[in-house]
Design an enzyme around this catalytic site. Structure first.
Site, PDB file in Angstrom:
ATOM      1  N   SER A  30       5.604 -56.397 -35.873  1.00 34.96           N
ATOM      2  CA  SER A  30       4.830 -56.934 -34.757  1.00 34.96           C
ATOM      3  C   SER A  30       4.521 -57.750 -34.290  1.00 34.96           C
ATOM      4  O   SER A  30       4.212 -58.382 -33.163  1.00 34.96           O
ATOM      5  CB  SER A  30       3.714 -55.415 -34.928  1.00 34.96           C
ATOM      6  N   HIS A  42       9.314 -53.847 -32.175  1.00 32.15           N
ATOM      7  CA  HIS A  42      11.004 -53.753 -33.103  1.00 32.15           C
ATOM      8  C   HIS A  42      10.656 -52.600 -33.403  1.00 32.15           C
ATOM      9  O   HIS A  42      10.450 -50.781 -32.747  1.00 32.15           O
ATOM     10  CB  HIS A  42      10.105 -54.099 -34.088  1.00 32.15           C
TER      11      HIS A  42
END
Length: 645
Positions: free
Chosen positions: A324, A498
């Site tokens: 993140s 992601h």
């Protein structure tokens, strides 16, 4: 001889106990491999043996680093060490220190499933502001109870199998001290060689990247390495070293991160809203996987798929990191993750801009939203640094909704509630505005509100229902804002930070692990299309947004404007376990910083099974372009050149 046993008494015990720890590390590697078997492909007995051979080198280094104090205490040439109290203390030090690093290995057995690399020292900075780790760790202890039992078993084994030297009375002190000094000298030599990974002056201390010597794929370094080594070798290390691939003049002709406006540019003051959707990997999309399951695959995010069909998206789109904290600099500031997350390096103190920062120069109101505790993951600090003047987190949500019960119990405010808060806030902002939101509900431990249990498809992974929940929250957000007067004057951007929880083989490769959607959407315009020939990446978002608006000032971004770059010139870069990846045209290049090690036709060879190194005409050109990007990146990081001054 027995009366002189004290001359080698503690030495033999030391060797026996270090071998015991080595056995524990080998078992940890076996457990790691078993737990993460599906993350690796084409593992043969021969290849596994090779990885374990390499692992022995890294285990030796880690064990020696861990036990330096214990080794010194056992070999110090003082006869007082032969008494019972001294040996009880050294046993306690041995058990505690080695159990800690064994637990590190066991924890990374689970964490690897989310990061696809061994944990490094940056983890201490990454989670320093998180107050919910106790609850998350508690949940993991329950979910992986067998690893907890194994940790207890390892601790018991260290205690019971510890080889205690006999308590002996020392006579002949001159002989004792002479022999023990010699033993200590030999031990120092062996320890230095073991920690460095070799004994000759030609051997440099091994580091994480050396693990690539024993594998065919970067992700497999997780098998070779161990977590203590990865942490030890990255403590206090400078992540950015400028390579001298090219002189300055040639470097500028190959690649420059400076974006200059065209003379004919006309600025359009559109609002900009960016959604960074937690773990929304491409695998969750039905639209982007039209060939899966003979064309019947529906995916888990139908609303975002509908946005794709109405907006502009790309078949080959990638993230520039795997965490993140990698996503935010990539998406908002055009900065990829090379070596270590940008947030966690000294370069994070550089002057940095962003979509919000650049548009602020044009009089935009800027704001960033994230429903976690303010300060979580360093998002607030970064957002403010790069030009998002106002930050809306859990604190601001609670102020606007006193007495609410919208906390998910782990990370922050449920996405549906926070998205509605976001919608309300946007309608109060003065136009034009540039806002960004980072979602959080599709995050471990993958729960949804009680009223939504059983509503969304769960598939084979726990995260799937969370993807459905957040996608529905996005739908409700659009139902609300589509009625607002500012709606049609707004460019919306969607991507994931992601990927997460892959299950199909093509998404478990070094290509698939970075595959995320990238979508641009402005209601009622001709910003449409499914660009199957274009490679896109997160760091392209900033230049594409600014290009679409006709931004008329120079700025820095390592990506390209997807609307004004020829399809054959688009590319993607990312970094995994010491290997740089470069996607361009039909090919994916793997580069270790010194030389190319693999080349794949990634569009057709979806499992990356056929290494075409040395067989592709454009290989050298791709390598030169990647080298130039790396050199420019490292130069900008170390010289604080991430903005035009």
């Amino acid at each position: 001889m027995n009366k002189y046993r004290y001359l080698y008494n503690t030495t033999l015990s030391l060797l026996s106990n270090l071998l015991l720890v080595m056995g524990c590390f080998i078992l940890c590697r076996i457990i790691f491999l078993a737990e993460n078997w599906n993350a690796f492909s084409d593992l043969t007995a021969r290849r596994i043996w090779r990885m374990f051979e390499g692992g022995f080198l890294f285990d030796t280094s880690a064990i020696l680093y861990t036990n330096l104090l214990y080794i010194f205490l056992m070999l110090i040439p003082l006869h007082y060490k032969e008494n019972i109290i001294y040996q009880k203390i050294t046993k306690g030090i041995f058990i505690v220190t080695n159990l800690i690093v064994i637990i590190m290995n066991l924890m990374d057995t689970v964490y690897f499933q989310y990061t696809h690399r061994r944990t490094t020292a940056s983890v201490f900075s990454e989670f320093k502001n998180e107050g919910n780790l106790g609850g998350i760790l508690g949940t993991e202890l329950l979910n992986h109870w067998y690893l907890t039992l194994l940790a207890v078993a390892f601790g018991y084994a260290l205690f019971k199998l510890y080889c205690k030297p006999r308590v002996m009375k020392v006579s002949h002190l001159p002989v004792y001290y002479t022999v023990n000094l010699i033993i200590l000298g030999v031990a120092v030599y062996l320890c230095v060689g073991g920690m460095r990974g070799g004994f000759t002056g030609m051997v440099r201390p091994i580091t994480i990247s050396n693990a690539n010597k024993y594998v065919d794929r970067p992700i497999e370094t997780g098998i070779v390495l161990n977590t203590p080594f990865s942490i030890y070798r990255t403590l206090g290390k400078k992540p950015f070293i400028v390579p001298q691939y090219f002189d300055k003049e040639k470097l500028e002709t190959i690649y420059s991160p400076i974006h200059l406006p065209k003379d004919s540019t006309q600025f359009r003051p559109l609002n900009v809203v960016v959604f960074i959707l937690e773990s929304f990997g491409k695998e969750n999309s039905g639209f982007l996987n039209e060939d899966l399951d003979n064309g019947t695959y529906k995916g888990y995010m139908p609303f975002l798929d509908s946005i794709m069909s109405e907006g502009l998206t790309f078949k080959y789109s990638f993230s520039n990191g795997m965490k993140s904290i990698d996503g935010m600099p990539s998406v908002l500031s055009g900065i990829p993750m090379f070596v270590e997350p940008f947030f966690l390096t000294p370069a994070s103190l550089n002057t940095v801009s962003s979509i919000g920062g650049e548009l602020k120069k044009k009089g935009y109101y800027t704001a960033f939203f994230h429903g976690a505790d303010n300060g979580s993951m360093g998002f607030e600090a970064f957002a403010r640094t790069v030009g998002y003047t106002n930050y809306y987190g859990r604190t601001e949500y609670n102020e606007a909704n006193p007495g609410n019960k919208d906390f998910d119990g782990h990370w922050g405010i449920w996405d549906e509630k926070f998205f509605q808060f976001f919608a309300n806030a946007l309608s109060t902002f003065q136009q034009p505005f540039a806002a960004a939101l980072f979602s959080l509900s599709s995050h471990h431990p993958f729960a949804v509100p009680t009223e939504y249990e059983g509503i969304f498809p769960k598939g084979n992974k726990a995260i799937r229902q969370c993807i459905g929940y957040t996608d529905n929250a996005l739908k409700l957000f659009f139902e609300k804002v589509s009625k607002e007067p500012w709606y049609k004057n707004t460019l919306f951007v969607f991507t994931a930070d992601h990927t997460n929880s892959q299950e199909r083989p093509e998404y478990e490769t070094e290509s698939g692990l970075f595959s995320v959607p990238i979508v641009f959407y402005q209601p009622g315009t001709d910003l449409k299309g499914y660009r199957k020939e274009v490679i896109a990446q997160q760091i392209d978002i900033m230049p594409t947004v600014l290009g679409y608006l006709g931004y008329d000032k120079p700025y820095i971004s390592f990506g390209c404007d997807l609307l004004n770059t020829q399809p054959e010139d688009t590319y993607a870069v990312n970094y995994i376990n010491g290997i740089y990846q470069f996607f361009k045209g039909e090919y994916l290049l793997h580069f270790d910083g010194q030389k190319s090690i693999a080349m794949y036709a990634f569009k057709t060879d979806k499992l990356l099974e056929h290494n075409l190194l040395g067989e592709v005409a454009g290989q050298q050109q791709m390598e030169d372009e990647l080298k130039a990007i790396i050199q420019q990146y490292m130069t900008c990081m170390n010289n604080d050149k991430l903005v035009i001054k």
